[in-house]
Design an enzyme around this catalytic site. Structure first.
Site, PDB file in Angstrom:
ATOM      1  N   SER A   1      41.862  50.845  40.066  1.00 20.64           N
ATOM      2  CA  SER A   1      40.952  50.515  38.758  1.00 20.64           C
ATOM      3  C   SER A   1      40.682  52.280  38.842  1.00 20.64           C
ATOM      4  CB  SER A   1      39.590  50.469  39.382  1.00 20.64           C
ATOM      5  OG  SER A   1      39.595  48.785  40.114  1.00 20.64           O
TER       6      SER A   1
HETATM    7  N1  SAH Z   1      39.654  48.134  44.737  1.00 25.32           N
HETATM    8  C1  SAH Z   1      40.885  48.048  44.348  1.00 25.32           C
HETATM    9  C2  SAH Z   1      41.463  47.429  43.221  1.00 25.32           C
HETATM   10  C3  SAH Z   1      41.222  45.748  42.752  1.00 25.32           C
HETATM   11  S1  SAH Z   1      42.449  45.034  41.735  1.00 25.32           S
HETATM   12  C4  SAH Z   1      41.277  49.150  44.551  1.00 25.32           C
HETATM   13  O1  SAH Z   1      41.528  50.446  44.861  1.00 25.32           O
HETATM   14  O2  SAH Z   1      43.001  49.581  44.401  1.00 25.32           O
HETATM   15  C5  SAH Z   1      41.442  43.750  42.012  1.00 25.32           C
HETATM   16  C6  SAH Z   1      42.431  42.911  43.296  1.00 25.32           C
HETATM   17  O3  SAH Z   1      41.333  41.945  43.832  1.00 25.32           O
HETATM   18  C7  SAH Z   1      43.527  42.764  43.653  1.00 25.32           C
HETATM   19  O4  SAH Z   1      44.242  43.269  44.178  1.00 25.32           O
HETATM   20  C8  SAH Z   1      43.095  41.464  43.427  1.00 25.32           C
HETATM   21  O5  SAH Z   1      44.399  40.240  44.273  1.00 25.32           O
HETATM   22  C9  SAH Z   1      42.407  41.056  44.659  1.00 25.32           C
HETATM   23  N2  SAH Z   1      41.267  39.133  44.414  1.00 25.32           N
HETATM   24  C10 SAH Z   1      41.302  38.873  43.414  1.00 25.32           C
HETATM   25  N3  SAH Z   1      40.712  37.916  43.947  1.00 25.32           N
HETATM   26  C11 SAH Z   1      40.413  37.818  45.062  1.00 25.32           C
HETATM   27  C12 SAH Z   1      39.497  36.896  46.013  1.00 25.32           C
HETATM   28  N4  SAH Z   1      39.107  35.545  45.585  1.00 25.32           N
HETATM   29  N5  SAH Z   1      39.422  37.293  47.133  1.00 25.32           N
HETATM   30  C13 SAH Z   1      39.660  39.289  47.290  1.00 25.32           C
HETATM   31  N6  SAH Z   1      40.080  39.530  46.186  1.00 25.32           N
HETATM   32  C14 SAH Z   1      40.515  39.078  44.957  1.00 25.32           C
END
Ligand code: SAH
Length: 246
Positions: free
Chosen positions: A96
């Protein structure tokens, strides 16, 4: 010069040079990180009417200064690690934007003794920031290789208070519930009821809510001490979608 002399000499030069190159790279990142902090402060001032605050908690800003974002991006993006924007981390996912990480962390009002749940570990960067602020962080990532990489990276960087699990975060992490704060870093079509249940009375949740690949609303969910839940839309954001079978 005899090879017996040359080889130790080369080794000596190598060992003198490597730390100085390392120090130079660190200096470069320190300067870039300062630029990132200024960009966050500027964005916070410009959006202060949405956030209901003119500046962020010094503890949050200090975590943003402290956590090496360049360690959380792929090698090819290291030079851009401190730009105030999201970056690709593989598997179609992103780390992010620093401003978003900072305001979400700030709006959670995290205290030193808190236990926090994050859904969407990604690179582990947001989890590291939370690890600086809270006592314990539990974070769930659905993409296995990302969960494994993040767990390894956080361990290497010394974040012993962050635990990573691979799975569908929609259902939360029952064994460790309830949580003082919950943060969802992928956009959901609705607020997952299990996450509301796993929030402590007096707790807060930040979650982007809206349609896939469109602008979503960053929502603050508050559960008061009697267990009553209220929600407030704060500002438009753009996140990758929450996936999974729910
Ligand atoms: N917080 C992260 C960025 C988030 S991007 C950082 O600091 O880098 C969003 C993430 O959520 C992705 O890696 C994606 O694979 C994950 N994601 C999507 N759906 C999800 C779910 N149902 N449960 C857990 N993770 C999920």
């Amino acid at each position: 010069m005899k090879p017996a002399v040359v080889f130790p000499l080369i080794t000596l030069i190598f060992y003198c040079l490597v730390p100085s190159l390392q120090a130079r790279a660190d200096d470069m990142f320190t300067k870039a990180r300062r630029g990132m902090i200024q960009a966050i402060e500027k964005d916070v001032r410009q959006t202060s009417r949405y956030l209901d605050r003119k500046s962020l908690d010094p503890a949050v800003m200090s975590a943003m200064v402290h956590v090496p974002r360049h360690e959380f991006v792929p090698a090819s993006y290291r030079g851009s690690a401190y730009e105030n924007r999201p970056l690709p981390i593989g598997h179609g996912q992103t780390i992010s934007q620093p401003y978003i990480v900072a305001i979400m962390s700030d709006l959670l009002n995290i205290k030193k003794e808190d236990q926090v749940l994050e859904i969407g570990t990604g690179s582990g960067y947001q989890a590291a920031i939370l690890g600086e602020l809270a006592k314990k962080v539990f974070t769930i990532e659905i993409v296995k290789p990302l969960a494994e990489q993040a767990a390894k990276r956080l361990k290497r960087l010394g974040y012993d208070n962050v635990e990573v699990r691979q799975g569908d975060g929609y259902y939360g992490w029952e064994e460790h519930a309830p949580f003082d704060a919950v943060i969802v870093t992928a956009a959901a079509s609705h607020i997952p009821p299990p996450l509301i249940r796993q929030l402590k009375p007096g707790g807060r949740m930040m979650i982007p809510v809206g349609t896939r690949f469109m602008v979503q609303q960053l929502v603050l969910v508050e559960k008061n001490n009697r267990g009553k839940v209220t929600t407030r839309q704060l500002l438009p954001v753009m996140f990758v979608p929450l996936t999974g079978g729910h």
